[in-house]
Design a protein around this motif. Structure first.
Motif, PDB file in Angstrom:
ATOM      1  N   ARG A 253     -14.022  55.115  13.798  1.00  0.00           N
ATOM      2  CA  ARG A 253     -15.279  54.768  13.138  1.00  0.00           C
ATOM      3  C   ARG A 253     -15.381  53.267  12.862  1.00  0.00           C
ATOM      4  N   LEU A 254     -14.313  52.714  12.340  1.00  0.00           N
ATOM      5  CA  LEU A 254     -14.339  51.276  12.059  1.00  0.00           C
ATOM      6  C   LEU A 254     -14.372  50.492  13.367  1.00  0.00           C
TER       7      LEU A 254
ATOM      8  N   ALA B  36      -8.458  58.913  10.986  1.00  0.00           N
ATOM      9  CA  ALA B  36      -9.879  59.264  11.140  1.00  0.00           C
ATOM     10  C   ALA B  36     -10.761  58.021  11.066  1.00  0.00           C
ATOM     11  N   LEU B  37     -10.324  57.037  10.308  1.00  0.00           N
ATOM     12  CA  LEU B  37     -11.134  55.827  10.150  1.00  0.00           C
ATOM     13  C   LEU B  37     -11.123  54.958  11.407  1.00  0.00           C
TER      14      LEU B  37
ATOM     15  N   ARG C 244     -15.707  51.399  16.186  1.00  0.00           N
ATOM     16  CA  ARG C 244     -17.064  51.435  16.741  1.00  0.00           C
ATOM     17  C   ARG C 244     -17.945  50.409  16.053  1.00  0.00           C
ATOM     18  N   ARG C 245     -17.859  50.376  14.747  1.00  0.00           N
ATOM     19  CA  ARG C 245     -18.692  49.448  13.985  1.00  0.00           C
ATOM     20  C   ARG C 245     -18.363  48.007  14.347  1.00  0.00           C
TER      21      ARG C 245
ATOM     22  N   PHE D  29     -11.829  47.442   5.472  1.00  0.00           N
ATOM     23  CA  PHE D  29     -12.215  48.576   4.636  1.00  0.00           C
ATOM     24  C   PHE D  29     -11.170  48.767   3.548  1.00  0.00           C
TER      25      PHE D  29
END
Lengths: 769, 288, 157
Positions: B271-272, B267-268, B274-275, B184
């Motif tokens: 989320r990253l 915070a990322l 999980r993806r 990212f």
């Protein structure tokens, strides 16, 4: 050689494109002169400090060094486009990290850079003013203590760290807001954007046997370079010649002096040619940026969608030196009402000094900031009124014959057509209905901007001559910074004289050879220089006709131009060629035919009975251009990343002299605008730039922008324009940020009042909502 | 112009000898980082030892036991195109694909990237996720070190003075294994704001092996065997991933920089992660 | 100072080096091949892109002293017999060229792309040019140019 009658409207590639694509094109750093030295510049390490002493002895003794200069080598000679608050090198004080304090000329770049390290300067650090709000504080350190005494070219209301206060008012906003059914209000913040032209600033200066300096540089105006060098060094313009090599982009950052005065000073001192080309890091840190701003705005409307009032308060951060900032603030105020028929409007603005590099003109010139605020507010109004955003804009759109802020008449306007075209081409309603649905954590949205800008300002001229061989010499002094001026002006000349562009010698701008042209900025070259070209062509044609009439024994009234440089008696096959006329005029009678035209923008001045304008540096500006841009985005809610998917860009250009070039300017401007909207931001830490490199300051690349960018040219002829043309250099950038912001709101229901819309900013906004 | 002596040894042993004997000498492979640093005046080595032509360093070899040996001088482009990086080792190939831009990938090398050890670069995170080992040569011969022990700090590795990276050893891909690298960044080709390297193995619908590494969120790739363990026996459901993420977030030490704030990076991570894990898991399930 | 020979645009050229010179400096200053530009000197902008052994390379990130066995092609070497290469001509015709500063690097990158992948789709074109920054064009006509070059007949870039 083929004759053409349709140069205007031709999709001609740049005349100089082949040389640019095969390596033959020479930009400033590609030039070399015999015995040339290389210059390097030492920048200030502090954002604000007194200079106590210099010790340049070790640098001067360093092998290979031929000159070291500081402010001590010059008398006080202030320069500045509007307020003369700068000197060639920092004098007594430094006002931003990176401000040029000393310069060196040496046998090669490496030696020059080594020598910089040997210059010892003693500073007494002062408290620094790092942002605009701080600059306004009553106890803020003063950046320019002598502000009141500086020479200013207009009545500049200044004081403390305020460089200029200006205001415009029309109608009665207080009364109007009181009647509104809906009012939206908000504060918006925009960032410092770097021009990031691919060619860093550079200049090569050489002194001849009459002490005349010749300067080749990467610039947007030979006349501004000449004037700035003249002022900076205290030498007359007769002693300064400025020549234009190929220029690798400018975008407003090369209008005023960059490194030309220093190159000239070092050339004079060493009596050798001196070339200074900035490293990318120095270019980021020493030169210019777009004004960071805070814009407060409120807009009021009636339930039926009629917008009746707008008010704005602008705070523009001008950095350490004024440059063309007062003009930028003025233009922001002038454009803050937006392209709408809003009868009640008031905007006040403050421009302040801070201890950062100077803010300057940058494509859009103060307009992108207010348009970001204004077009976001129109969307917010649309939402509150439950009216479609494009429909709301159409209902209030300014029309031909209306008055702009200040009272000038809008003489051509394709805004409504631009809006309806983008609505149709983007399949607006379908995309709006589909907006906001979450697919695997991603939502799409679509947003629109209506925009306006002007093209015009100041003075320009053209000289067109018939050469000995019947070819044409076109001389306008307009600098082609890549936007295609040479080509477009050649097309205008070709059409006017009915010759092929290949028969036209477009003279590279050279203060010795080309007539005055304020410069390449304000989207003005097609319109202003174009008008000059049309006028000069008409004048030349008249002279050619006089010769032809004598040769053909008729009256000039009987004559007409035919393609290929032919003058014919209308309705007959009796004719002479330009070559024939040239022979007669050069060797027979009359003398070489020369046509000229010169003027200063001559539109209506502001109307003081209609609008109260205080502190404004202009009395008129230019012709209005319009556009509409729609952008579709996808927002990744997990990360906040905004991906632009497609864009529809419609611009009213009056007449597209060269549609290929017009498309390129719109596309390029828009993508620069995407950078402004999404990822570009100069960031300071304690007065020092943290990202003055291409590694850390990111501009969009091929994979960051959509391929699906459709440009839609609208042609509503401008009566005063050459063949009806207006400009298009700047408008492309203006709609990107508000369209993207509006699209993000459409996607995720969150309004963000600050750009760039970095993933983090969007993420935080979604989290808060 | 900086006077730099350029030497071109033809064997690793010769290179190591030069590193030992020539004061201030450094290795240069593709030069994509070294020359950038030279240009910026960040380093001034009097001697550069060019290693790109050393034959053993330029080879990718699939060995008999299924392990893969990538020579230190193999460029990113060749790694990105190497079809033998299957199963878990796909994480390496995917990382190589997203390093910078084509012209950089054409010449930048894996050895150079690993030795540089920028935690926001792509290889360090990927090799840790892959469970790769790094082969080093020095005056005392060769040694190997697990990748998670190789990166010590920002731009600091376990290389002792006089040592150089000679190869990356990838484990033999197991049945039911997959690997994924998720990056990212602000714009394409930029350093990562945060990245995730993950390798998984699925057997009978359950996760039997996992290695998770986070890039750009600390001075080295963020890695904790306890976080890996939280996925074992699971089907990589949300809850298992979230638990692993929570642990990794607590181990992360991101900074505020021009690309992002530390808070955003934290915070990322979940989320990253999980993806990336879901992507890798669906692949592992598909090939178990 | 030592003298070495490097092969540029098919010809052996002698250069003098101290060791730290980049290929970009040597091309521009010693050999007068100013097509490759210095936009950032960090390998980010792509204006210095040349071909080394057929691959796109940042001339600013290669040491001239290590280029002795390399086959270097600069933008000046793309045209033959004074005719622009089909790729170069496509860039001109499509209106991709504005200020032109990025163009030598851009056209070299495009040439390298299609040498390896003669029929790239749009995505592949964008990926191939991802490392070449342009501030003027917005990339739209650059991609169009490459599409045109790829689909025109007899295209040997």
């Amino acid at each position: 050689m083929t004759a053409t009658t349709s140069a205007v409207g031709a999709r001609l590639p740049r005349l100089e494109a082949a040389g640019k694509i095969n390596g033959a094109a020479r930009y400033t750093d590609d030039l070399a002169r015999p015995f040339m030295l290389h210059g390097a510049i030492l920048g200030s390490p502090f954002p604000h400090a007194r200079i106590l002493s210099y010790d340049t002895s070790k640098a001067k003794e360093f092998p290979g060094v031929e000159a070291v200069i500081t402010a001590e080598d010059f008398p006080y000679l202030p320069l500045g486009a509007i307020v003369k608050d700068e000197t060639i090198l920092a004098r007594d004080k430094v006002r931003y990290v990176g401000e040029p304090v000393a310069a060196v000329a040496a046998v090669d770049r490496q030696t020059a850079l080594e020598a910089l390290k040997l210059i010892d300067i003693e500073y007494d650090e002062l408290p620094a003013v790092l942002d605009a709000e701080q600059a306004l504080a009553a106890d803020a350190p003063l950046i320019h203590e002598n502000l009141a005494s500086y020479f200013k070219i207009f009545d500049c209301r200044c004081g403390g760290n305020v460089l200029s206060e200006q205001s415009i008012a029309e109608g009665d906003v207080e009364a109007a807001f009181a009647t509104c059914d809906v009012i939206v209000e908000g504060e918006y913040r925009t960032q410092a954007q770097a021009h990031a032209y691919l060619e860093p600033c550079g200049a090569l200066a050489e002194v001849d046997d009459r002490d005349k300096i010749t300067i080749w540089s990467s610039h947007q105006s030979i006349n501004r370079v000449q004037a700035n060098v003249s002022e900076a060094l205290g030498i007359p313009m007769t002693q300064i010649r400025v020549i234009t090599p190929r220029v690798g982009g400018g975008f407003g950052g090369k209008m005023e002096a960059t490194v030309q005065p220093l190159a000239a000073a070092l050339a004079r001192k060493t009596k050798k040619p001196v070339k200074i080309v900035l490293s990318r890091e120095d270019d980021f840190a020493m030169m210019r940026t777009r004004h960071p701003t805070r814009v407060w705005m409120r807009t009021g409307a009636m339930r039926d969608g009629t917008i009746v009032a707008r008010e704005a308060k602008l705070l523009y951060d001008g950095g350490a030196y004024s440059d063309d900032s007062p003009g930028v603030l003025a233009f922001g105020l002038y454009m803050a009402r937006g392209p709408y028929r809003i009868p009640n409007f008031r905007a006040t603005g403050q421009l302040v000094y801070t201890n950062k590099l100077r803010s300057s003109g940058f494509r859009g010139f103060g307009n992108p900031q207010v348009t970001f605020a204004g077009e976001t507010q129109i969307d917010e109004l649309a939402e509150r009124l439950a009216i479609d955003p494009i429909e709301l804009r159409l209902r209030n759109a300014i029309r031909k014959g209306d008055k702009w802020v200040g009272g000038q008449t809008v003489t051509s306007c394709g805004l409504a057509e631009c809006l309806t075209r983008v609505r149709e081409r983007s399949d607006w309603h379908a995309r709006r209905n589909a907006a906001g649905r979450s697919i695997e954590g991603r939502r799409k949205g679509i947003g629109v901007t209506a925009l306006a800008h002007i093209c015009g300002v100041l003075g320009t001229s053209a000289i067109i001559r018939l050469a000995e061989d019947g070819s044409i010499v076109l001389n306008t002094g307009s600098v082609d910074i890549g936007q295609g001026a040479d080509t477009v002006l050649a097309q205008l000349c070709a059409e006017s004289l009915q010759v092929d562009v290949s028969r036209i010698n477009v003279v590279a701008p050279d203060t010795d050879a080309t007539p005055y042209n304020w410069g390449t900025g304000a989207s003005r070259v097609t319109y202003m220089a174009g008008r000059a070209v049309a006028g000069a062509a008409t004048a030349l044609k008249q002279k050619i006709f006089e010769h032809a009439a004598a040769m053909l024994e008729c009256s000039t009234q009987d004559l007409t131009l035919a393609p290929g440089g032919i003058v014919a008696v209308a309705g007959t096959d009796r004719k002479v060629s330009f070559f024939d006329v040239s022979l007669r005029s050069h060797y027979g009678v009359g003398g070489p035919p020369i046509g000229e035209h010169a003027f200063v923008y001559d539109g209506e001045p502001f109307d003081p009975k209609r609008s109260t304008m205080v502190g404004f540096p202009f009395s008129n500006l230019g012709v209005h251009m319009f556009g509409a841009q729609v952008v579709e985005v996808e927002v990744d809610e997990d990360t906040g990343k905004v991906t632009p998917l497609a864009a529809w860009l419609s611009h009213d250009v009056g007449r597209a002299i060269n549609p290929l070039a017009v498309e390129g300017q719109i596309q390029g401007g828009f993508v620069q605008g995407l950078g402004y909207a999404l990822c570009e931001e100069l960031v300071w830490d304690d007065g020092r730039l943290t990202n003055p490199t291409m590694m850390d300051y990111k501009i969009p690349g091929t994979l960051d922008v959509p391929l699906a960018i459709e440009t839609i040219i609208v042609e509503e002829p401008e009566p005063s324009g050459p063949f009806g043309a207006k400009g298009v250099g700047e408008p492309g950038i203006i709609g990107a940020a508000p369209s993207v912001a509006n699209a993000v709101a459409s996607a995720v229901g969150v309004r963000i009042h600050q750009i760039p819309l970095t993933p983090e900013r969007v993420f935080d906004a979604i989290a808060r909502s | 112009m900086p006077r730099i002596e350029l030497l071109r040894p033809t064997s690793v042993e010769d290179a190591v000898a030069l590193l030992a004997n020539r004061e201030g000498s450094r290795c240069i492979a593709g030069g994509q980082t070294m020359v950038a640093m030279l240009n910026a005046g960040l380093v001034e080595p009097p001697v550069l030892i060019a290693i790109s032509a050393i034959e053993e360093l330029g080879a990718i070899v699939e060995q008999d036991d299924g392990t893969i040996r990538i020579g230190a001088a193999v460029c990113h482009r060749d790694v990105a195109q190497f079809s033998g990086c299957t199963g878990a080792n796909a994480v390496i190939r995917e990382a190589a694909r997203v390093i910078a831009h084509p012209a950089i990938r054409n010449f930048g090398t894996i050895g150079g990237a690993l030795a540089h050890a920028d935690p926001a670069a792509d290889y360090p995170t990927a090799v840790v996720a892959a469970g790769a080992t790094i082969e080093i040569a020095g005056a005392n011969g060769r040694r190997t070190i697990p990748s998670e022990e190789f990166f010590l700090d920002y731009l600091t590795t376990a290389l002792e003075p006089g040592e150089m990276v000679t190869a990356l050893q990838l484990p033999a891909p197991e049945a039911g294994s997959s690997g994924h690298y998720l990056k990212f960044s602000r714009v394409d080709g930029d350093y990562a704001i945060a990245s995730v390297g993950v390798t998984l193995q699925a057997k009978d619908g359950r996760c039997t092996a996992a290695r998770l590494a986070i890039g750009g969120c600390g001075s080295t790739p963020v890695f904790d065997p306890s976080a890996n363990a939280l996925l074992l026996g699971s089907r990589c459901e949300e809850t298992a991933i979230a638990a692993a993420a929570e642990l990794l977030v607590s181990r992360a030490d991101p900074v505020d920089d021009v690309r992002a704030s530390a808070a955003y990076r934290r915070a990322l991570i979940p989320r990253l992660l999980r993806r990336a894990v879901r992507h890798a898991w669906s692949q592992a399930i598909g090939v178990q | 100072m030592s003298t070495i020979t490097i092969k540029v645009n098919g010809r052996p050229r002698k250069i003098a080096i101290e060791g730290g010179e980049t290929l970009l400096e040597v091309l521009r200053v010693q050999l007068g091949l100013t097509g490759a530009k210095r936009g950032c000197n960090q390998g980010v902008c792509g204006s210095c892109t040349v071909l080394i052994d057929g691959r796109a390379a940042r001339a600013c990130l290669h040491l001239a002293g290590l280029a002795e066995h390399a086959d270097i092609v600069t933008v000046e070497g793309l045209a033959s017999d004074g005719e622009l290469s089909p790729m170069q001509q496509a860039f001109v015709d499509a209106g991709a060229v504005q200020c032109g500063f990025c163009m030598p690097g851009m056209v070299i990158a495009a040439t390298a792309l299609v040498a390896e992948n003669p029929k790239p789709n749009d995505e592949e074109i964008r990926e191939g040019l991802a490392g070449n920054l342009c501030r003027c064009s917005g990339y739209v006509k650059v991609v169009e140019a490459i599409r045109q070059a790829v689909h025109s007949k007899g295209t040997a870039p």
